[in-house]
Motif scaffolding. Sequence first.
Motif, mmCIF file in Angstrom:
data_model
loop_
_atom_site.group_PDB
_atom_site.id
_atom_site.type_symbol
_atom_site.label_atom_id
_atom_site.label_comp_id
_atom_site.label_asym_id
_atom_site.label_seq_id
_atom_site.Cartn_x
_atom_site.Cartn_y
_atom_site.Cartn_z
ATOM 1 N N GLY A 93 0.825 -1.207 0.000
ATOM 2 C CA GLY A 93 0.000 0.000 0.000
ATOM 3 C C GLY A 93 0.857 1.254 0.000
ATOM 4 N N ARG A 94 1.943 1.225 0.755
ATOM 5 C CA ARG A 94 2.826 2.393 0.821
ATOM 6 C C ARG A 94 3.664 2.568 -0.441
ATOM 7 N NH1 ARG A 94 4.321 1.160 7.125
ATOM 8 N NH2 ARG A 94 2.725 2.535 8.044
ATOM 9 N N LYS A 95 3.656 1.570 -1.317
ATOM 10 C CA LYS A 95 4.378 1.669 -2.584
ATOM 11 C C LYS A 95 3.499 2.141 -3.727
ATOM 12 C CE LYS A 95 8.454 0.317 -1.147
ATOM 13 N NZ LYS A 95 9.651 1.195 -1.252
ATOM 14 N N MET A 96 2.218 2.366 -3.464
ATOM 15 C CA MET A 96 1.342 2.891 -4.502
ATOM 16 C C MET A 96 1.837 4.259 -4.969
ATOM 17 S SD MET A 96 -2.448 2.076 -2.951
ATOM 18 C CE MET A 96 -3.188 0.438 -2.996
ATOM 19 N N PHE A 97 1.492 4.619 -6.203
ATOM 20 C CA PHE A 97 1.884 5.924 -6.729
ATOM 21 C C PHE A 97 0.980 7.046 -6.216
ATOM 22 C CE2 PHE A 97 3.728 2.918 -9.778
ATOM 23 C CZ PHE A 97 5.051 3.324 -9.691
ATOM 24 N N VAL A 98 -0.165 6.685 -5.634
ATOM 25 C CA VAL A 98 -0.956 7.592 -4.808
ATOM 26 C C VAL A 98 -1.000 6.948 -3.428
ATOM 27 C CG1 VAL A 98 -3.219 8.605 -4.370
ATOM 28 C CG2 VAL A 98 -2.340 8.479 -6.710
ATOM 29 N N THR A 99 -0.427 7.578 -2.433
ATOM 30 C CA THR A 99 -0.230 6.956 -1.129
ATOM 31 C C THR A 99 -1.506 7.011 -0.294
ATOM 32 O OG1 THR A 99 2.047 7.794 -1.199
ATOM 33 C CG2 THR A 99 1.285 6.860 0.887
ATOM 34 N N PRO A 100 -1.935 5.872 0.254
ATOM 35 C CA PRO A 100 -3.110 5.902 1.131
ATOM 36 C C PRO A 100 -2.826 6.700 2.393
ATOM 37 C CG PRO A 100 -2.026 3.759 1.251
ATOM 38 C CD PRO A 100 -1.343 4.528 0.163
ATOM 39 N N GLY A 101 -3.886 7.219 3.006
ATOM 40 C CA GLY A 101 -3.672 7.956 4.250
ATOM 41 C C GLY A 101 -4.935 8.562 4.800
ATOM 42 N N VAL A 102 -4.913 8.821 6.089
ATOM 43 C CA VAL A 102 -5.954 9.576 6.774
ATOM 44 C C VAL A 102 -5.306 10.848 7.301
ATOM 45 C CG1 VAL A 102 -7.554 9.649 8.728
ATOM 46 C CG2 VAL A 102 -7.297 7.529 7.388
ATOM 47 N N VAL A 103 -5.871 12.002 6.935
ATOM 48 C CA VAL A 103 -5.328 13.297 7.329
ATOM 49 C C VAL A 103 -6.342 13.998 8.215
ATOM 50 C CG1 VAL A 103 -4.502 15.536 6.527
ATOM 51 C CG2 VAL A 103 -3.977 13.476 5.205
ATOM 52 N N VAL A 104 -5.939 14.328 9.432
ATOM 53 C CA VAL A 104 -6.822 14.993 10.391
ATOM 54 C C VAL A 104 -6.180 16.322 10.794
ATOM 55 C CG1 VAL A 104 -7.899 14.847 12.676
ATOM 56 C CG2 VAL A 104 -7.731 12.796 11.244
ATOM 57 N N ASP A 105 -6.911 17.398 10.571
ATOM 58 C CA ASP A 105 -6.421 18.744 10.904
ATOM 59 C C ASP A 105 -5.064 19.025 10.264
ATOM 60 O OD1 ASP A 105 -8.710 19.185 12.439
ATOM 61 O OD2 ASP A 105 -7.788 18.305 14.224
ATOM 62 N N GLY A 106 -4.899 18.535 9.047
ATOM 63 C CA GLY A 106 -3.672 18.774 8.301
ATOM 64 C C GLY A 106 -2.536 17.832 8.629
ATOM 65 N N ARG A 107 -2.750 16.916 9.575
ATOM 66 C CA ARG A 107 -1.680 16.013 10.012
ATOM 67 C C ARG A 107 -1.967 14.592 9.525
ATOM 68 N NH1 ARG A 107 -0.996 12.713 14.484
ATOM 69 N NH2 ARG A 107 -3.030 13.371 15.288
ATOM 70 N N LEU A 108 -0.933 13.915 9.018
ATOM 71 C CA LEU A 108 -1.068 12.536 8.562
ATOM 72 C C LEU A 108 -1.167 11.607 9.763
ATOM 73 C CD1 LEU A 108 -1.042 10.602 6.057
ATOM 74 C CD2 LEU A 108 1.429 10.387 6.437
ATOM 75 N N VAL A 109 -2.317 10.970 9.933
ATOM 76 C CA VAL A 109 -2.547 10.077 11.068
ATOM 77 C C VAL A 109 -1.984 8.691 10.786
ATOM 78 C CG1 VAL A 109 -4.341 8.933 12.444
ATOM 79 C CG2 VAL A 109 -4.565 11.347 11.856
ATOM 80 N N THR A 110 -2.201 8.187 9.571
ATOM 81 C CA THR A 110 -1.683 6.877 9.184
ATOM 82 C C THR A 110 -1.634 6.779 7.677
ATOM 83 O OG1 THR A 110 -1.994 4.462 9.353
ATOM 84 C CG2 THR A 110 -3.979 5.810 9.192
ATOM 85 N N ASN A 111 -0.693 6.008 7.147
ATOM 86 C CA ASN A 111 -0.716 5.596 5.747
ATOM 87 C C ASN A 111 -0.614 4.080 5.638
ATOM 88 O OD1 ASN A 111 2.002 5.097 6.260
ATOM 89 N ND2 ASN A 111 2.742 6.864 5.121
ATOM 90 N N ASP A 112 -1.053 3.405 6.698
ATOM 91 C CA ASP A 112 -1.043 1.948 6.783
ATOM 92 C C ASP A 112 -2.393 1.432 6.290
ATOM 93 O OD1 ASP A 112 -1.204 -0.728 7.556
ATOM 94 O OD2 ASP A 112 -0.110 -0.412 9.433
ATOM 95 N N LEU A 113 -2.405 0.772 5.128
ATOM 96 C CA LEU A 113 -3.658 0.332 4.530
ATOM 97 C C LEU A 113 -4.358 -0.730 5.378
ATOM 98 C CD1 LEU A 113 -5.373 0.998 2.117
ATOM 99 C CD2 LEU A 113 -4.084 -0.665 0.758
ATOM 100 N N THR A 114 -3.602 -1.518 6.122
ATOM 101 C CA THR A 114 -4.209 -2.492 7.033
ATOM 102 C C THR A 114 -4.947 -1.776 8.158
ATOM 103 O OG1 THR A 114 -2.387 -4.031 6.560
ATOM 104 C CG2 THR A 114 -3.786 -4.526 8.461
ATOM 105 N N GLU A 115 -4.330 -0.765 8.728
ATOM 106 C CA GLU A 115 -4.975 0.019 9.783
ATOM 107 C C GLU A 115 -6.197 0.758 9.240
ATOM 108 O OE1 GLU A 115 -3.844 3.570 13.013
ATOM 109 O OE2 GLU A 115 -2.308 2.759 11.676
ATOM 110 N N ILE A 116 -6.058 1.278 8.036
ATOM 111 C CA ILE A 116 -7.195 1.959 7.411
ATOM 112 C C ILE A 116 -8.359 0.993 7.253
ATOM 113 C CG2 ILE A 116 -7.998 2.935 5.216
ATOM 114 C CD1 ILE A 116 -5.242 4.312 5.003
ATOM 115 N N ASN A 117 -8.075 -0.198 6.772
ATOM 116 C CA ASN A 117 -9.128 -1.205 6.582
ATOM 117 C C ASN A 117 -9.845 -1.521 7.884
ATOM 118 O OD1 ASN A 117 -10.616 -3.465 5.392
ATOM 119 N ND2 ASN A 117 -9.151 -4.760 6.470
ATOM 120 N N LEU A 118 -9.111 -1.773 8.923
ATOM 121 C CA LEU A 118 -9.715 -2.180 10.201
ATOM 122 C C LEU A 118 -10.501 -1.040 10.852
ATOM 123 C CD1 LEU A 118 -6.743 -4.285 11.613
ATOM 124 C CD2 LEU A 118 -8.941 -5.159 10.793
ATOM 125 N N GLY A 119 -10.210 0.203 10.469
ATOM 126 C CA GLY A 119 -10.893 1.338 11.076
ATOM 127 C C GLY A 119 -12.223 1.693 10.438
#
Length: 602
Positions: free
Chosen positions: A290-316
């Motif tokens: 997931g982190r090797k994608m050419f568009v990087t996954p991520g959750v951004v809260v208040d301008g801050r990157l919370v995670t770019n872990d696709l496994t964590e994103i899935n479980l959330g």
Amino acid sequence: MTTTQPKHSGTDPQSTGLTEMSWDPITRIVGSLGIYTKIDFGTGRVAECHSTSSIFRGYSIFMKGKDPRDAHFITSRICGICGDNHATCSVYNQNMAYGVRPPHLGEWIINLGEAAEYMFDHNIFQENLVGVDYCEKMIAETNPGVLELANRTESPHAAEHGYRRIGDIMRALNPFSGDFYREALQVSRYTREMFCLMEGRHVHPSTLYPGGVGTHATIQLFTDYYARLMRYVEFMKKVVPMHDDLFDFMYEAIPGYEEVGRRRVLLGCWGSLNDPDHCDFTYRNMTHWGRKMFVTPGVVVDGRLVTNDLTEINLGIRILLGHSFYRDWVDQEVFVTHDPLGNPVDQRHPWNQHTIPDPQKRDFDDKYSWTMSPRWFDGTDHLALDTGGGPLARLWSTALSGLVDCGFVKATGHSVEINLPRTALKPEVSFEWRPPVDEQGRPLSNAIERNRARTYFQAYSAGVALHSIEKALAEVRAGNTKTWEKFTVPDEAISCGFTEAVRGVLSHHMVIRGGKIANYHPYPPTPWNGSVRDVYGTPGPYEDAVQNTPIFEENPREKFKGIDIMRAVRSFDPCLPCGVHMYLGDGRAIHTTHTPGGLNAG
């Protein structure tokens, strides 16, 4: 030239001074989206907003019992606009379920197809649909004072795009009569051709399968794509500075306009455009590839990157019902208790969802829409993430992650750099997108910046396509022309696919039992952006972005068009086909007609 006309319901007796207005349907793309507001014309602000989707979506029901190999053909038909994104996501999902890794060339071809889809769809929406909201005719109807100023204001980048004044840009955007409007229609034609070269048919791919593609890869195929791509690259060298001039002018012409469509920065991106050197589609390695994608996954809260872990994103991911027309599934079967890594899976995760429609009369104090309320749980709060129309979240997550560097595009950790090579008439050009902030330095997610990001992501997509075509040609020249890998369907499996539809996050979750689909849930951007108030009372992104939006339109209440509200909603690139499919329960005859002589009689 008019926008969707509001429906006036008079003054709200419960809130003196508030006027009820609704835009239903909002029809520039599809007519199942409704926006219902209460406006305080005294203060010039929207006081309350509800977003509705008027028709039920039932794919998750009739997918059950189907052969998993049909999943991408069926789910492609969810949408007549981004059907290929659904097909791609379903194929990724199936690759995980079947344990198959496509040949590298097959994945580069998919990347080229999806990049072409971004270029095609973003262009036609930005220039021929959103652009109308900023064209001369619209501005003249809603803000004549702004048009007068635009006609006097020099364009800072006129040398790059050719329009001397901002008013000239606005005239160029006039539907059918504007030269740039017509040029964009031509661009949409050849970018669609680019997609068809890679995946056979738009928007329902005919050569896309689990295990790869059926595309016959030749030097000529990629040459035909490349010739069109370079025309598009040259086009973007004009478009980016032109839109920067237009959007910057809106801020200057209307003080306070940054508040239109503004909401807290809560952005979700699931990543897209896999790197076949790293992506094996296994769940156990999903964080890595997931982190090797050419568009990087991520959750951004208040301008801050919370995670770019696709496994964590899935479980959330959580599917909340809130004020939607469905019954809860707490008493239904739980399909998945733990993911393949042993992590617990919540009952409100898509793997465990049951879709139980509960139609009833619309009531804004109770249930009022067919859209559920997807949320992302960070361990404490259920966050109402939006996609920023797709590009804002994609660029923000990619920029802050700082993981992409393929020559044509690079993420620096604080920005995205886009390097477009020399073309027939223009020299090499570099653009840089930075996460936007307001004058106080606060992260900014609003109507203008969602639209601006869409422009920059078009150029970004072209950069990734340039890289992908180089890699694809290298495979062909090396004799690696295989594009598909065989597979077998297991009796039991759980799987997921993640990508970015044009408008934002797209996930497909599947459970296989007895070789058939036992549960299947596609979640495109529409349910995230257009979600309703959840069980905690949190409004969905459309609702949140419109509420408190200031009104800058110069028309009096009697002639009010709601252009600022429309700009706020359209900045998300609303596309409701993913919410417009009907389901009749166990089947019910509505009307039966007997025609003598059979179907062809008469």
